[in-house]
Design a protein around this motif. Structure first.
Motif, PDB file in Angstrom:
ATOM      1  N   HIS A  22       5.548  10.076  -0.201  1.00 38.69           N
ATOM      2  CA  HIS A  22       4.750   8.879   0.048  1.00 38.69           C
ATOM      3  C   HIS A  22       5.652   7.719   0.423  1.00 38.69           C
ATOM      4  O   HIS A  22       6.801   7.632   0.001  1.00 38.69           O
ATOM      5  CB  HIS A  22       3.831   8.565  -1.136  1.00 38.69           C
ATOM      6  N   THR A  23       5.083   6.843   1.228  1.00 43.64           N
ATOM      7  CA  THR A  23       5.784   5.657   1.708  1.00 43.64           C
ATOM      8  C   THR A  23       5.062   4.423   1.210  1.00 43.64           C
ATOM      9  O   THR A  23       3.833   4.330   1.310  1.00 43.64           O
ATOM     10  CB  THR A  23       5.838   5.634   3.248  1.00 43.64           C
ATOM     11  N   GLU A  24       5.820   3.486   0.653  1.00 45.95           N
ATOM     12  CA  GLU A  24       5.251   2.236   0.190  1.00 45.95           C
ATOM     13  C   GLU A  24       5.434   1.184   1.276  1.00 45.95           C
ATOM     14  O   GLU A  24       6.559   0.867   1.660  1.00 45.95           O
ATOM     15  CB  GLU A  24       5.909   1.822  -1.126  1.00 45.95           C
ATOM     16  N   PHE A  25       4.313   0.682   1.779  1.00 44.20           N
ATOM     17  CA  PHE A  25       4.321  -0.291   2.871  1.00 44.20           C
ATOM     18  C   PHE A  25       4.161  -1.697   2.317  1.00 44.20           C
ATOM     19  O   PHE A  25       3.302  -1.949   1.474  1.00 44.20           O
ATOM     20  CB  PHE A  25       3.188   0.000   3.857  1.00 44.20           C
ATOM     21  N   GLU A  26       4.980  -2.596   2.782  1.00 45.69           N
ATOM     22  CA  GLU A  26       4.836  -4.017   2.479  1.00 45.69           C
ATOM     23  C   GLU A  26       4.238  -4.672   3.714  1.00 45.69           C
ATOM     24  O   GLU A  26       4.939  -4.941   4.687  1.00 45.69           O
ATOM     25  CB  GLU A  26       6.185  -4.617   2.113  1.00 45.69           C
ATOM     26  N   GLY A  27       2.919  -4.883   3.668  1.00 42.93           N
ATOM     27  CA  GLY A  27       2.209  -5.269   4.878  1.00 42.93           C
ATOM     28  C   GLY A  27       2.213  -4.083   5.831  1.00 42.93           C
ATOM     29  O   GLY A  27       1.807  -2.980   5.482  1.00 42.93           O
ATOM     30  N   ALA A  28       2.725  -4.307   7.046  1.00 43.44           N
ATOM     31  CA  ALA A  28       2.817  -3.222   8.019  1.00 43.44           C
ATOM     32  C   ALA A  28       4.207  -2.596   8.049  1.00 43.44           C
ATOM     33  O   ALA A  28       4.454  -1.658   8.811  1.00 43.44           O
ATOM     34  CB  ALA A  28       2.459  -3.743   9.411  1.00 43.44           C
ATOM     35  N   THR A  29       5.118  -3.081   7.208  1.00 39.98           N
ATOM     36  CA  THR A  29       6.505  -2.619   7.232  1.00 39.98           C
ATOM     37  C   THR A  29       6.722  -1.529   6.187  1.00 39.98           C
ATOM     38  O   THR A  29       6.390  -1.703   5.010  1.00 39.98           O
ATOM     39  CB  THR A  29       7.468  -3.786   6.948  1.00 39.98           C
ATOM     40  N   THR A  38       0.846  -1.192   0.000  1.00 37.08           N
ATOM     41  CA  THR A  38       0.000   0.000   0.000  1.00 37.08           C
ATOM     42  C   THR A  38       0.881   1.242   0.000  1.00 37.08           C
ATOM     43  O   THR A  38       2.043   1.207   0.399  1.00 37.08           O
ATOM     44  CB  THR A  38      -0.929   0.042   1.229  1.00 37.08           C
ATOM     45  N   ILE A  39       0.314   2.330  -0.462  1.00 33.11           N
ATOM     46  CA  ILE A  39       1.011   3.615  -0.502  1.00 33.11           C
ATOM     47  C   ILE A  39       0.288   4.595   0.399  1.00 33.11           C
ATOM     48  O   ILE A  39      -0.931   4.756   0.300  1.00 33.11           O
ATOM     49  CB  ILE A  39       1.081   4.161  -1.941  1.00 33.11           C
ATOM     50  N   ALA A  40       1.036   5.236   1.289  1.00 32.41           N
ATOM     51  CA  ALA A  40       0.509   6.311   2.132  1.00 32.41           C
ATOM     52  C   ALA A  40       1.096   7.612   1.614  1.00 32.41           C
ATOM     53  O   ALA A  40       2.301   7.837   1.705  1.00 32.41           O
ATOM     54  CB  ALA A  40       0.884   6.087   3.590  1.00 32.41           C
ATOM     55  N   MET A  41       0.261   8.440   1.033  1.00 35.19           N
ATOM     56  CA  MET A  41       0.708   9.648   0.333  1.00 35.19           C
ATOM     57  C   MET A  41       0.224  10.898   1.052  1.00 35.19           C
ATOM     58  O   MET A  41      -0.863  10.931   1.625  1.00 35.19           O
ATOM     59  CB  MET A  41       0.164   9.626  -1.098  1.00 35.19           C
ATOM     60  N   LYS A  42       1.051  11.936   0.980  1.00 31.27           N
ATOM     61  CA  LYS A  42       0.637  13.232   1.515  1.00 31.27           C
ATOM     62  C   LYS A  42       1.231  14.336   0.644  1.00 31.27           C
ATOM     63  O   LYS A  42       2.316  14.193   0.080  1.00 31.27           O
ATOM     64  CB  LYS A  42       1.092  13.419   2.966  1.00 31.27           C
ATOM     65  N   SER A  43       0.498  15.428   0.533  1.00 32.78           N
ATOM     66  CA  SER A  43       0.977  16.575  -0.222  1.00 32.78           C
ATOM     67  C   SER A  43       0.413  17.841   0.393  1.00 32.78           C
ATOM     68  O   SER A  43      -0.796  17.944   0.627  1.00 32.78           O
ATOM     69  CB  SER A  43       0.550  16.472  -1.695  1.00 32.78           C
ATOM     70  N   ASN A  44       1.285  18.799   0.668  1.00 31.28           N
ATOM     71  CA  ASN A  44       0.884  20.113   1.143  1.00 31.28           C
ATOM     72  C   ASN A  44       1.286  21.143   0.096  1.00 31.28           C
ATOM     73  O   ASN A  44       2.443  21.157  -0.354  1.00 31.28           O
ATOM     74  CB  ASN A  44       1.551  20.458   2.475  1.00 31.28           C
ATOM     75  N   ARG A  45       0.357  21.984  -0.304  1.00 37.13           N
ATOM     76  CA  ARG A  45       0.625  22.976  -1.340  1.00 37.13           C
ATOM     77  C   ARG A  45       0.212  24.358  -0.857  1.00 37.13           C
ATOM     78  O   ARG A  45      -0.872  24.546  -0.292  1.00 37.13           O
ATOM     79  CB  ARG A  45      -0.132  22.640  -2.629  1.00 37.13           C
ATOM     80  N   TYR A  46       1.086  25.338  -1.084  1.00 39.07           N
ATOM     81  CA  TYR A  46       0.830  26.722  -0.708  1.00 39.07           C
ATOM     82  C   TYR A  46       0.989  27.580  -1.961  1.00 39.07           C
ATOM     83  O   TYR A  46       1.951  27.411  -2.723  1.00 39.07           O
ATOM     84  CB  TYR A  46       1.806  27.176   0.378  1.00 39.07           C
ATOM     85  N   ALA A  47       0.046  28.464  -2.184  1.00 35.47           N
ATOM     86  CA  ALA A  47       0.066  29.249  -3.412  1.00 35.47           C
ATOM     87  C   ALA A  47      -0.296  30.701  -3.125  1.00 35.47           C
ATOM     88  O   ALA A  47      -1.065  31.005  -2.201  1.00 35.47           O
ATOM     89  CB  ALA A  47      -0.914  28.662  -4.434  1.00 35.47           C
ATOM     90  N   ILE A  48       0.274  31.588  -3.922  1.00 32.61           N
ATOM     91  CA  ILE A  48      -0.072  33.009  -3.878  1.00 32.61           C
ATOM     92  C   ILE A  48      -0.199  33.485  -5.316  1.00 32.61           C
ATOM     93  O   ILE A  48       0.539  33.035  -6.202  1.00 32.61           O
ATOM     94  CB  ILE A  48       0.988  33.828  -3.100  1.00 32.61           C
ATOM     95  N   GLU A  49      -1.169  34.339  -5.560  1.00 30.40           N
ATOM     96  CA  GLU A  49      -1.447  34.771  -6.931  1.00 30.40           C
ATOM     97  C   GLU A  49      -2.002  36.180  -6.898  1.00 30.40           C
ATOM     98  O   GLU A  49      -2.717  36.570  -5.965  1.00 30.40           O
ATOM     99  CB  GLU A  49      -2.457  33.818  -7.566  1.00 30.40           C
ATOM    100  N   GLY A  50      -1.684  36.955  -7.911  1.00 32.44           N
ATOM    101  CA  GLY A  50      -2.211  38.306  -7.999  1.00 32.44           C
ATOM    102  C   GLY A  50      -2.134  38.851  -9.400  1.00 32.44           C
ATOM    103  O   GLY A  50      -1.405  38.337 -10.258  1.00 32.44           O
TER     104      GLY A  50
END
Length: 699
Positions: free
Chosen positions: A311-318, A276-288
């Motif tokens: 992201h981290t790829e888990f093999e089972g719980a590892t 399984t893959i546990a993914m995260k992404s934080n994005r900050y933007a400014i526009e004018g």
């Protein structure tokens, strides 16, 4: 995994939205009606586009929305999907995928690792998207050589560009709830916006859970050493959540806004039953943007974004391999004063991205890619139509830092200077008729993994080896189109050809395997110690694939039309569509892999008052045109679908009830453009019959 927007928060926001729907109407001044345009197709905001483009929004987007961006757009003219199961897919445009397709977020760069591997999901969930714009072909070169195939712009209005309310102020919003039978999907999202003529605030949150997707055949699933059979795609469940806050301040001649958003996803990779893959992404933007400046540049627009992805790829719980990417994108556009009938923009773009991978499947080294570019786009209006000219000069530096944990990676650096140019014309040939033509020359710098990869890539069932000698990819492109419209009747056709002088292809090395554990060439299993080599490494042979440059050609035709069968209190339309693309490796005469077959489809649409229904089919021909030895061939299949919607007012709110039935006949089908059809057959067919029902409440 901690979720930034837990379900109780979404429930509270939803109840708040429904309560706000009872606010008196005079406190909810409606947003001004803005003409909808495809902004990626034309930086000048023109609605007559020379390059073929498609946009989805409102109920149209809601009814076709699926769990991934690729599957949501699949079936659009010229667009298929990389389909790595129900949880990961990118759009394939005219046979081109990966980093030849530019995915944007509100016109700015969307930085993730989805182009690196087919099992990496795009960090944009359709449940949070307000509009999607698709530009096919090289007319999008203003966004870089990586847009040679086309551009997909995902718009979410997290930074409002126009006031939505008058001076009295107001609030608007919507809530979405949906259920899907085929994978037990439970999705919900909420959006709130408020403000007045001087400011606007935005907040949204979404959450979706799915179980393993149902399919029309029995499949094996092996977990903890036990194999079972069921009619579900093993390891295809997912959990997705995220949200954003943003806002803008408006002044007499422009606006300034900012947003912060996050995306979290945990999903199975389907090619491996326990990964399984546990993914995260934080994005900050400014526009004018500043308008009405006078002088040589009446308006100037700028945007900057920063993305922290991992992201981290888990093999089972590892925990296994960890991928990280941190980058920024800056874009500045200045529209110059008109010179007679000549109108245009000049711009500058800079992008920087750091990448790392650690673990058993770290097939690419630590790297940093920086690029800077200047570009221009000009349009000349004429009595018969218009002409356009665009150009971009780009400097790219790709540095590999090796990997302190993997000895086979060594530091290296490559610099590229590329140029891309396009000329277009639009001719209003006769009342209701438009003819278009686009010719372009495009250069693309190789990506870090194309240059420096050296390791096992389980998603492609290959040991990938980069090529530091790669030069920039060069292509010439021609697109010709015709469109006709008369009342409810319309017709469009585009034909194209793209010839690559040195297309970067991942080709199998004949007779060579590599051991996934230590990279040994043609490893031999130790007969006295089964499962290991004589050197004591685990025995995991993979075919070797190397990045090479070949001559290539892509040709195709796309056609669509609408026939108004009935007009009046009730309206009936017949929508028709068809496309085909052929891709050939001219260096050896073989077809290129993972190309969708020719496709035809039709839908019967009925609308009457608050009701809308559709019934249609999409037929995919058999794909026998595959490289030798023949892998990835698929049989023909036809998928039927139906949809219905009902819109009703409930006080200050509008309720849209909808239902969609996919794969009505529960047809077994495999995607020709998915790598899984070659590497993991028959593990991941397309989903079987499913029913989606939902409600969208807006005010």
């Amino acid at each position: 995994m901690k979720k930034p927007f837990p379900r109780p928060a979404i429930g509270t926001a939803t109840l708040s939205l429904l309560a706000l729907a009872s606010v008196p109407a005079q406190a909810q001044a409606p947003a001004p009606t803005l003409k909808e345009i495809t902004v990626t197709g034309n930086p000048l905001g023109a609605t007559d586009l020379m390059a073929p483009a498609t946009q989805y929004s409102g109920a149209g987007l809601l009814l076709r929305s699926k769990t991934t961006l690729g599957e949501t757009l699949d079936g659009t003219l010229g667009v298929s999907s990389t389909y790595f199961g129900p949880n990961a897919s990118r759009p394939v445009i005219r046979g081109l995928d990966g980093d030849r397709i530019r995915i944007l977020a509100n016109g700015g760069g969307s930085l993730d690792a989805s182009g690196l591997s087919y099992d990496h999901a795009v960090t944009a969930d359709p449940i949070s998207i307000e509009r999607i714009e698709v530009l096919r072909g090289p007319g999008a070169l203003l966004y870089g050589g990586s847009a040679v195939g086309g551009v997909v712009n995902v718009i979410d209005n997290r930074i409002p560009r126009e006031p939505q309310f008058d001076e009295q102020g107001g609030i608007s919003g919507k809530a979405d709830l949906s259920l899907v039978s085929g994978n037990s999907e439970r999705g919900k999202g909420v959006l709130l916006e408020g403000g007045n003529q001087r400011y606007s605030l935005h907040v949204d949150a979404f959450d979706r859970h799915t179980s393993d997707a149902k399919v029309p055949r029995d499949l094996n699933c092996t977990k903890a050493g036990v194999t079972t059979r069921s009619r579900r795609i093993c390891n295809s469940a997912s959990e997705v959540s995220g949200g954003a806050v943003g806002g803008s301040v408006f002044f007499d001649n422009g606006y300034l806004g900012a947003s912060a958003s996050n995306y979290r996803s945990t999903y199975g990779t389907v090619a491996e039953d326990e990964v399984t893959i546990a993914m995260k992404s934080n994005r900050y933007a400014i526009e004018g943007e500043v308008r009405n400046l006078g002088g040589p540049f009446p308006s100037i627009k700028g945007q900057y974004s920063q993305t922290d992805y991992g992201h981290t790829e888990f093999e089972g719980a590892t925990a296994g391999t960890v991928f990280k990417s941190k980058g920024s994108d800056f874009r500045l556009e200045a529209r110059h004063a008109k010179l007679g009938r000549l109108d245009g923009v000049l711009g500058f773009q800079a992008e920087s991205n750091r990448f790392s991978a650690d673990g058993a499947e770290a097939f690419a080294p630590y790297s940093k890619t920086t690029q800077s570019a200047v570009f221009a786009y000009e349009e000349l209006g004429t009595d018969w139509g218009k002409l356009s000219l665009g150009g971009r000069r780009e400097s790219v530096q790709v540095a590999s830092f090796g990997n302190p944990r993997v000895a086979r990676f060594t530091p290296a650096s490559k610099d590229f200077t590329s140029g891309s140019y396009a000329l277009g014309a639009l001719w209003n040939a006769a009342p209701g008729w438009q003819l278009t033509s686009n010719i372009a020359y495009t250069e693309r710098a190789p990506r870090d993994y194309e240059l420096f990869a050296d390791g096992p890539h389980i998603a492609t069932a290959a040991y990938e080896v980069g090529n530091a000698s790669l030069t920039k990819e060069q292509s010439g492109n021609l697109d010709l189109g015709a469109a006709w419209k008369s009342g409810g009747h319309s017709f469009k056709v585009n034909s194209y050809v793209s010839r690559f002088k040195n297309y970067i292809a991942l080709n199998q090395t004949t007779g060579v395997t590599r051991n996934a554990e230590d990279g040994t060439v043609n490893p031999v299993e130790d007969t006295g110690n089964p499962g290991f080599t004589a050197a004591g490494a685990e025995f995991k042979p993979l075919a070797e694939f190397r990045y090479e440059q070949v001559r290539a050609r892509f040709t195709g035709i796309e056609a669509s039309g609408n026939i108004r069968l009935l007009e009046g209190a009730s309206q009936v339309d017949l929508a028709l569509r068809a496309d085909v693309v052929r891709a050939t490796n001219l260096s050896n005469g073989q077809p290129l892999p993972r190309i969708a077959p020719w496709r035809v489809g039709a839908s019967l649409l009925w609308a009457s008052g608050p009701w809308g229904t559709s019934l249609g089919f999409d037929h995919n021909a058999a794909q026998k045109r595959v490289p030798a030895p023949p892998v990835g061939a698929t049989g023909a299949y036809t998928l039927w679908n139906a949809a219905a919607s009902y819109r009703v007012k409930a006080g200050a709110a509008t309720l849209l009830w909808f239902a969609r039935l996919d794969n009505l006949t529960d047809r077994l089908a495999y995607s020709a453009s998915s790598v899984l059809t070659s590497t993991a057959f028959p593990k991941a067919p397309l989903p079987g019959r499913s029913l989606k029902v939902g409600l969208q409440a807006s005010f």
